[in-house]
Design a protein around this motif. Structure first.
Motif, PDB file in Angstrom:
ATOM      1  N   SER A 230      56.258  -2.050   3.426  1.00 16.79           N
ATOM      2  CA  SER A 230      55.632  -1.920   4.703  1.00 16.79           C
ATOM      3  C   SER A 230      56.492  -1.146   5.770  1.00 16.79           C
ATOM      4  O   SER A 230      56.130  -1.282   6.875  1.00 16.79           O
ATOM      5  CB  SER A 230      55.262  -3.298   5.168  1.00 16.79           C
ATOM      6  OG  SER A 230      56.516  -3.920   5.090  1.00 16.79           O
ATOM      7  N   ASN A 231      57.454  -0.712   5.354  1.00 17.23           N
ATOM      8  CA  ASN A 231      58.149   0.224   6.525  1.00 17.23           C
ATOM      9  C   ASN A 231      58.598   1.548   5.844  1.00 17.23           C
ATOM     10  O   ASN A 231      58.842   1.618   4.838  1.00 17.23           O
ATOM     11  CB  ASN A 231      59.214  -0.500   7.138  1.00 17.23           C
ATOM     12  CG  ASN A 231      60.242  -1.058   6.347  1.00 17.23           C
ATOM     13  OD1 ASN A 231      61.042  -0.082   5.896  1.00 17.23           O
ATOM     14  ND2 ASN A 231      60.379  -2.164   6.178  1.00 17.23           N
ATOM     15  N   ALA A 232      58.855   2.420   6.817  1.00 20.01           N
ATOM     16  CA  ALA A 232      59.187   4.081   6.405  1.00 20.01           C
ATOM     17  C   ALA A 232      60.731   3.920   5.676  1.00 20.01           C
ATOM     18  O   ALA A 232      60.924   4.720   5.091  1.00 20.01           O
ATOM     19  CB  ALA A 232      59.073   5.025   7.631  1.00 20.01           C
ATOM     20  N   VAL A 233      61.380   2.953   6.393  1.00 21.77           N
ATOM     21  CA  VAL A 233      62.928   2.989   5.855  1.00 21.77           C
ATOM     22  C   VAL A 233      62.782   2.692   4.297  1.00 21.77           C
ATOM     23  O   VAL A 233      63.420   3.471   3.581  1.00 21.77           O
ATOM     24  CB  VAL A 233      63.745   2.150   6.589  1.00 21.77           C
ATOM     25  CG1 VAL A 233      64.972   2.172   5.940  1.00 21.77           C
ATOM     26  CG2 VAL A 233      63.876   2.419   7.958  1.00 21.77           C
TER      27      VAL A 233
ATOM     28  N   ARG B  45      56.823  -5.934   0.506  1.00 20.75           N
ATOM     29  CA  ARG B  45      56.295  -6.003   1.999  1.00 20.75           C
ATOM     30  C   ARG B  45      57.066  -6.988   2.946  1.00 20.75           C
ATOM     31  O   ARG B  45      57.436  -8.119   2.649  1.00 20.75           O
ATOM     32  CB  ARG B  45      54.978  -6.503   2.012  1.00 20.75           C
ATOM     33  CG  ARG B  45      53.946  -5.487   1.495  1.00 20.75           C
ATOM     34  CD  ARG B  45      52.524  -5.821   1.360  1.00 20.75           C
ATOM     35  NE  ARG B  45      52.347  -6.433   0.394  1.00 20.75           N
ATOM     36  CZ  ARG B  45      51.143  -7.291   0.128  1.00 20.75           C
ATOM     37  NH1 ARG B  45      50.225  -7.004   0.748  1.00 20.75           N
ATOM     38  NH2 ARG B  45      51.076  -8.143  -1.130  1.00 20.75           N
ATOM     39  N   GLY B  46      57.546  -6.405   4.107  1.00 22.32           N
ATOM     40  CA  GLY B  46      58.329  -7.334   4.975  1.00 22.32           C
ATOM     41  C   GLY B  46      59.698  -7.155   4.765  1.00 22.32           C
ATOM     42  O   GLY B  46      60.347  -8.136   5.377  1.00 22.32           O
TER      43      GLY B  46
ATOM     44  N   ASP C 279      61.344   5.685   2.143  1.00 19.72           N
ATOM     45  CA  ASP C 279      62.316   6.761   1.775  1.00 19.72           C
ATOM     46  C   ASP C 279      63.396   6.295   0.775  1.00 19.72           C
ATOM     47  O   ASP C 279      63.703   6.969   0.148  1.00 19.72           O
ATOM     48  CB  ASP C 279      63.069   7.078   3.236  1.00 19.72           C
ATOM     49  CG  ASP C 279      62.140   7.765   4.474  1.00 19.72           C
ATOM     50  OD1 ASP C 279      61.049   7.977   4.013  1.00 19.72           O
ATOM     51  OD2 ASP C 279      62.500   7.876   5.479  1.00 19.72           O
TER      52      ASP C 279
ATOM     53  N   LYS D 212      51.781   2.439  -0.862  1.00 23.34           N
ATOM     54  CA  LYS D 212      51.828   2.223  -2.106  1.00 23.34           C
ATOM     55  C   LYS D 212      52.495   3.367  -3.004  1.00 23.34           C
ATOM     56  O   LYS D 212      51.927   4.412  -2.728  1.00 23.34           O
ATOM     57  CB  LYS D 212      50.226   2.033  -2.318  1.00 23.34           C
ATOM     58  CG  LYS D 212      49.869   0.638  -2.356  1.00 23.34           C
ATOM     59  CD  LYS D 212      48.738   0.354  -3.211  1.00 23.34           C
ATOM     60  CE  LYS D 212      48.634  -1.155  -3.511  1.00 23.34           C
ATOM     61  NZ  LYS D 212      47.732  -1.697  -4.409  1.00 23.34           N
TER      62      LYS D 212
ATOM     63  N   GLU E 133      48.919  -0.111   7.272  1.00 29.88           N
ATOM     64  CA  GLU E 133      50.318  -0.476   7.687  1.00 29.88           C
ATOM     65  C   GLU E 133      51.336  -0.290   6.467  1.00 29.88           C
ATOM     66  O   GLU E 133      52.616  -0.411   6.769  1.00 29.88           O
ATOM     67  CB  GLU E 133      50.473  -1.797   8.245  1.00 29.88           C
ATOM     68  CG  GLU E 133      49.420  -2.010   9.643  1.00 29.88           C
ATOM     69  CD  GLU E 133      50.233  -1.647  10.833  1.00 29.88           C
ATOM     70  OE1 GLU E 133      51.495  -2.332  10.953  1.00 29.88           O
ATOM     71  OE2 GLU E 133      49.765  -0.949  11.504  1.00 29.88           O
TER      72      GLU E 133
ATOM     73  N   SER F  68      46.916  -6.240 -12.752  1.00 26.00           N
ATOM     74  CA  SER F  68      48.160  -5.463 -12.847  1.00 26.00           C
ATOM     75  C   SER F  68      49.421  -6.138 -12.194  1.00 26.00           C
ATOM     76  O   SER F  68      49.051  -7.091 -11.332  1.00 26.00           O
ATOM     77  CB  SER F  68      48.011  -4.235 -12.442  1.00 26.00           C
ATOM     78  OG  SER F  68      47.773  -3.985 -10.908  1.00 26.00           O
ATOM     79  N   GLU F  69      50.468  -5.741 -12.340  1.00 27.52           N
ATOM     80  CA  GLU F  69      51.846  -5.932 -11.789  1.00 27.52           C
ATOM     81  C   GLU F  69      52.133  -5.142 -10.709  1.00 27.52           C
ATOM     82  O   GLU F  69      51.903  -3.777 -10.841  1.00 27.52           O
ATOM     83  CB  GLU F  69      52.896  -6.328 -12.805  1.00 27.52           C
ATOM     84  CG  GLU F  69      52.730  -7.469 -13.618  1.00 27.52           C
ATOM     85  CD  GLU F  69      53.928  -8.061 -14.566  1.00 27.52           C
ATOM     86  OE1 GLU F  69      54.214  -8.973 -14.671  1.00 27.52           O
ATOM     87  OE2 GLU F  69      54.283  -6.842 -15.021  1.00 27.52           O
ATOM     88  N   LEU F  70      52.904  -5.642  -9.796  1.00 23.30           N
ATOM     89  CA  LEU F  70      53.419  -4.536  -8.640  1.00 23.30           C
ATOM     90  C   LEU F  70      54.650  -5.307  -8.177  1.00 23.30           C
ATOM     91  O   LEU F  70      55.022  -6.559  -8.358  1.00 23.30           O
ATOM     92  CB  LEU F  70      52.660  -4.355  -7.646  1.00 23.30           C
ATOM     93  CG  LEU F  70      52.474  -4.732  -6.359  1.00 23.30           C
ATOM     94  CD1 LEU F  70      51.713  -4.194  -5.370  1.00 23.30           C
ATOM     95  CD2 LEU F  70      51.879  -6.373  -6.446  1.00 23.30           C
ATOM     96  N   VAL F  71      55.570  -4.433  -7.526  1.00 20.50           N
ATOM     97  CA  VAL F  71      56.564  -4.958  -6.991  1.00 20.50           C
ATOM     98  C   VAL F  71      56.296  -4.873  -5.319  1.00 20.50           C
ATOM     99  O   VAL F  71      56.093  -4.076  -4.960  1.00 20.50           O
ATOM    100  CB  VAL F  71      57.958  -3.789  -7.011  1.00 20.50           C
ATOM    101  CG1 VAL F  71      59.216  -4.557  -6.584  1.00 20.50           C
ATOM    102  CG2 VAL F  71      57.915  -3.618  -8.559  1.00 20.50           C
ATOM    103  N   ASP F  72      56.073  -6.262  -4.965  1.00 23.38           N
ATOM    104  CA  ASP F  72      55.991  -6.649  -3.744  1.00 23.38           C
ATOM    105  C   ASP F  72      57.067  -6.294  -2.742  1.00 23.38           C
ATOM    106  O   ASP F  72      57.649  -7.488  -2.730  1.00 23.38           O
ATOM    107  CB  ASP F  72      55.120  -7.578  -3.428  1.00 23.38           C
ATOM    108  CG  ASP F  72      54.472  -7.988  -2.314  1.00 23.38           C
ATOM    109  OD1 ASP F  72      54.757  -7.215  -1.093  1.00 23.38           O
ATOM    110  OD2 ASP F  72      53.742  -8.774  -2.052  1.00 23.38           O
TER     111      ASP F  72
ATOM    112  N   VAL G  10      64.883  -1.534  -2.312  1.00 22.88           N
ATOM    113  CA  VAL G  10      65.792  -0.608  -3.541  1.00 22.88           C
ATOM    114  C   VAL G  10      65.836  -1.379  -4.632  1.00 22.88           C
ATOM    115  O   VAL G  10      65.908  -1.163  -5.852  1.00 22.88           O
ATOM    116  CB  VAL G  10      66.867   0.057  -2.882  1.00 22.88           C
ATOM    117  CG1 VAL G  10      67.617   0.842  -3.855  1.00 22.88           C
ATOM    118  CG2 VAL G  10      66.186   0.914  -1.463  1.00 22.88           C
TER     119      VAL G  10
END
Lengths: 70, 360
Positions: free
Chosen positions: A36-39, A8-9, A42, A65, A62, A2-6, A16
């Motif tokens: 990979s981060n809360a910001v 991370r980092g 959100d 998804k 960490e 499958s495809e995803l929007v990566d 966004v």
């Protein structure tokens, strides 16, 4: 596979921007985004909600998804 | 809705504290100025010898430690870094260059505006232009690359340095410089400055308040969430200044300011542009430092180094204006930002990729 929007980092606004681009390309259905981060979590959630998509989040160690559906 | 109220609240607290800090001794229209205060810290450490701007500003220490404690508490503290460290250091230097041409970071621009300093009204469109330049590159695929999880010491370095600065401030050893006159000698009492820094650090960590993001998100996404915080700072500081007689409208004789409109405008263009490429305004870089991002700490180091350069070589603006050399450095900074922007564009950016996440 499958495809995803990566995202991370990546720091905002990149997650966004990528997520919005993916949502626009998809039109409707499900888009998987990983951050990979809360910001980023959100901000992507807020952007998707504003565009009329539903977001569900799964925390994996960490990373977060996001399944974004319309 | 709760999010919106939080960011308005955070902005309002920043505006209110800024007014109080000035009433209690901080330089006028300088309740908070992240660029000025980092410059003062660089001076306090003797990295530059401009005698009137040397002081280990507790607000900066508080911002980092407030964000650090909050990030630990909400389990958002994470040691990360390694996303173009050199670019971030340079962007920090350039951000400081622009700020010292104008004489203030974006936060102080808002506070100057709220104090009736119309020079800030000239700088604001310059700032918006700079942010707009940055968004053009973001749209084309500008990226500083991914950060990685790093060993804990990378993330704790920023808060540790802040704690060491606090010890140096309180013990005041002979090798630390403290201005005896000028803006560097003017400060509200320690419990207020440190307390204000801590409180804003906590609120900014929670709400992601950012004076650059405010404009950037409006331009990119028509999202006014962060702008609500930006506006709240202005409104509350304006009302506070009106009530306390600190609103003195005009161009001339404004505190720690000059009237060279072109350089006020271009100085903030540099700041806005650099802040977009660096992913956050000067204040936001301190908050990210507190959250364990060593890339943000490098941006802050760049800002301190930039301040030292600006003062050691007589490039910084002053109430007398901007020297010819300072004017050149503003132009050169703008050119460097375009080079950094162009050279970090990923033309092949795709939103969606094959899912390798399970394999890793």
């Amino acid at each position: 596979m499958s495809e995803l929007v990566d995202c991370r980092g990546l720091s905002c606004p990149e997650p966004v921007m990528l997520a919005r681009q993916a949502l626009q390309e998809t039109g409707n259905g499900t888009v998987q985004v990983v951050v990979s981060n809360a910001v980023a979590l959100d901000n992507v959630t807020r952007a998707a909600n504003q565009m009329g998509w539903q977001v569900s989040v799964e925390e994996e160690g960490e990373e977060f998804k996001l399944s974004i559906k319309k | 809705m709760r999010d919106r109220l939080s960011i308005i609240f955070a902005g309002a607290v920043v505006g209110l504290l800024a007014v109080i800090l000035v009433l209690q001794g901080n330089p006028a229209n300088m309740g908070f100025c992240v660029a000025c205060f980092i410059r003062d810290i660089a001076g306090g450490l003797g990295l530059h010898r401009a005698g009137v701007v040397q002081f280990l500003r507790p607000e900066i220490i508080g911002l980092v430690l407030g964000a650090f404690v909050t990030a630990l508490y909400v389990r958002e503290f994470k040691s990360t870094g390694g996303s173009s460290p050199l670019m971030r250091f340079l962007l920090g230097m350039l951000m400081m260059t622009g700020a010292l041409i104008f004489l203030g970071c974006p936060l102080r621009m808002i506070l100057r505006l709220a104090g009736g300093d119309w020079n800030a009204l000239v700088a604001l469109p310059g700032y918006v232009l700079g942010v707009w330049f940055g968004t053009l590159f973001l749209k084309k695929g500008f990226t500083l690359g991914r950060s990685q999880v790093q060993t804990a010491v990378n993330g704790y370095a920023g808060p540790f340095i802040a704690a060491v600065l606090l010890i140096l401030l309180v013990t005041a050893p002979a090798f630390i410089f403290f201005s005896e006159e000028g803006p560097g000698s003017m400060a509200a009492p320690l419990f207020l400055t440190l307390g204000a820094g801590l409180l804003v650090g906590i609120l900014a960590q929670r709400t992601r308040l950012c004076t650059m993001g405010a404009i950037r998100d409006l331009i990119l996404f028509k999202d006014y969430h962060l702008f609500l915080g930006f506006a709240a700072i202005f409104v509350v500081a304006l009302v506070g200044n009106l009530f306390t007689g600190q609103f003195i409208p005009g161009f001339e004789d404004q505190p720690v300011a000059h009237v060279s409109s072109l350089w006020n405008f271009l100085g903030m263009t540099v700041v806005g542009f650099a802040a977009v490429l660096a992913g956050g305004c000067p204040m936001r870089q301190l908050i990210l430092t507190g959250e364990g991002q060593s890339d943000a700490l490098l941006t802050v180091f760049g800002m301190g180094t930039g301040a030292a350069f600006m003062h050691n070589f007589g490039l910084a603006g002053s109430p007398a204006g901007v020297s010819p050399a300072g004017q050149w450095i503003a132009i050169i900074s703008l050119a460097l930002l375009f080079i950094i922007g162009i050279s970090n564009v990923n033309l092949h950016r795709k939103a969606k990729t094959k899912d390798y996440s399970k394999a890793s």
